[in-house]
Design a protein around this motif. Structure first.
Motif, PDB file in Angstrom:
ATOM      1  N   PRO A   1     -34.040  12.934   5.087  1.00  0.00           N
ATOM      2  CA  PRO A   1     -33.450  12.285   6.275  1.00  0.00           C
ATOM      3  C   PRO A   1     -33.945  10.868   6.502  1.00  0.00           C
ATOM      4  CG  PRO A   1     -35.071  13.935   6.921  1.00  0.00           C
ATOM      5  CD  PRO A   1     -34.879  14.079   5.434  1.00  0.00           C
ATOM      6  N   ARG A   2     -34.993  10.466   5.788  1.00  0.00           N
ATOM      7  CA  ARG A   2     -35.511   9.104   5.931  1.00  0.00           C
ATOM      8  C   ARG A   2     -34.711   8.114   5.092  1.00  0.00           C
ATOM      9  NH1 ARG A   2     -41.257  11.157   3.976  1.00  0.00           N
ATOM     10  NH2 ARG A   2     -39.751  12.083   2.531  1.00  0.00           N
ATOM     11  N   GLY A   3     -33.881   8.642   4.176  1.00  0.00           N
ATOM     12  CA  GLY A   3     -33.126   7.776   3.280  1.00  0.00           C
ATOM     13  C   GLY A   3     -32.031   7.009   3.981  1.00  0.00           C
ATOM     14  N   VAL A   4     -31.555   5.961   3.332  1.00  0.00           N
ATOM     15  CA  VAL A   4     -30.448   5.172   3.867  1.00  0.00           C
ATOM     16  C   VAL A   4     -29.142   5.748   3.330  1.00  0.00           C
ATOM     17  CG1 VAL A   4     -31.804   3.080   4.087  1.00  0.00           C
ATOM     18  CG2 VAL A   4     -30.626   3.539   1.939  1.00  0.00           C
ATOM     19  N   SER A   5     -28.044   5.332   3.912  1.00  0.00           N
ATOM     20  CA  SER A   5     -26.730   5.830   3.509  1.00  0.00           C
ATOM     21  C   SER A   5     -26.506   5.635   2.009  1.00  0.00           C
ATOM     22  CB  SER A   5     -25.633   5.098   4.286  1.00  0.00           C
ATOM     23  OG  SER A   5     -24.364   5.565   3.910  1.00  0.00           O
ATOM     24  N   GLY A   6     -26.056   6.714   1.350  1.00  0.00           N
ATOM     25  CA  GLY A   6     -25.811   6.650  -0.074  1.00  0.00           C
ATOM     26  C   GLY A   6     -26.969   7.154  -0.902  1.00  0.00           C
ATOM     27  N   ALA A   7     -28.144   7.352  -0.267  1.00  0.00           N
ATOM     28  CA  ALA A   7     -29.314   7.810  -1.012  1.00  0.00           C
ATOM     29  C   ALA A   7     -29.972   8.996  -0.310  1.00  0.00           C
ATOM     30  CB  ALA A   7     -30.320   6.673  -1.161  1.00  0.00           C
TER      31      ALA A   7
END
Length: 199
Positions: free
Chosen positions: A111-117
């Motif tokens: 959930p810490r990732g940015v959109s797309g990752a």
């Protein structure tokens, strides 16, 4: 919904003993009312878990993972994929969300990732719907999953292409799994519980 422990109903002192006993039995089965109801999914919610004392994670047949703040009473993040989700588990150790889906894959989200990752990795091994997932209480890399293919599989997330061990084989669909300390419990549609030991 987050649920309170407030009950409804009262007993009159003038009622006959039998009526009092009957009402006491009803009162013992406490009716609890929600403290909070959150809405946002488009279809049935199939799994939910606490992330911390105020954050809830839910998955749904609408193919989304949602993160909720119960203090702000709002959805703070939504992750959408292309298949209905059946189960969710949060790991305090790895800080990853594991989900089971109807396309037979287990997906790990950061959930810490940015959109797309956001998809950390995908685990391959089940042949049918993944009905439940549960992280190890002691390891950040291990989790157990149950599936409509009747199997309970143990995984090491460092090797997503293959499960470590087939823990149990039920006679029917596996509907629930839980890992506590050295024991893995699983429940199946054949009305049986399998208990396995694992260190």
């Amino acid at each position: 919904a987050v649920v309170s422990t407030q009950s409804t109903g009262s007993t009159s002192l003038d009622e006959p003993d039998e009526d009092k006993k009957r009402k006491k039995k009803k009162k013992d089965a406490v009716l609890r009312t929600p403290l909070l109801t959150l809405g946002g999914h488009a279809h049935a919610i199939t799994g939910c878990t606490w992330q911390d004392n105020s954050q809830i994670i839910t998955v749904s047949q609408d193919a989304s993972v949602k993160f909720w703040d119960t203090q702000l009473m709002t959805c703070t993040k939504t992750i959408s994929i292309n298949t209905a989700l059946q189960a969710v588990s949060w790991s305090d150790r790895s800080r990853l969300v594991a989900t089971g889906a109807s396309d037979k894959f287990v997906r790990l989200f950061d959930p810490r990732g940015v959109s797309g990752a956001l998809v950390h990795s995908t685990l391959f091994g089940h042949e049918l719907w993944v009905s439940d997932v549960c992280w190890s209480p002691v390891s950040e890399f291990e989790l157990v999953t149950g599936s409509y293919d009747n199997s309970v599989l143990l995984w090491d997330t460092r090797n997503p292409r293959s499960f470590v061990q087939r823990i149990s084989k039920h006679e029917d669909k596996v509907l629930s799994v839980f890992w506590k300390e050295g024991h893995i419990a699983s429940g199946g549609a054949e009305s049986k519980i399998h208990l396995s030991t694992f260190k």
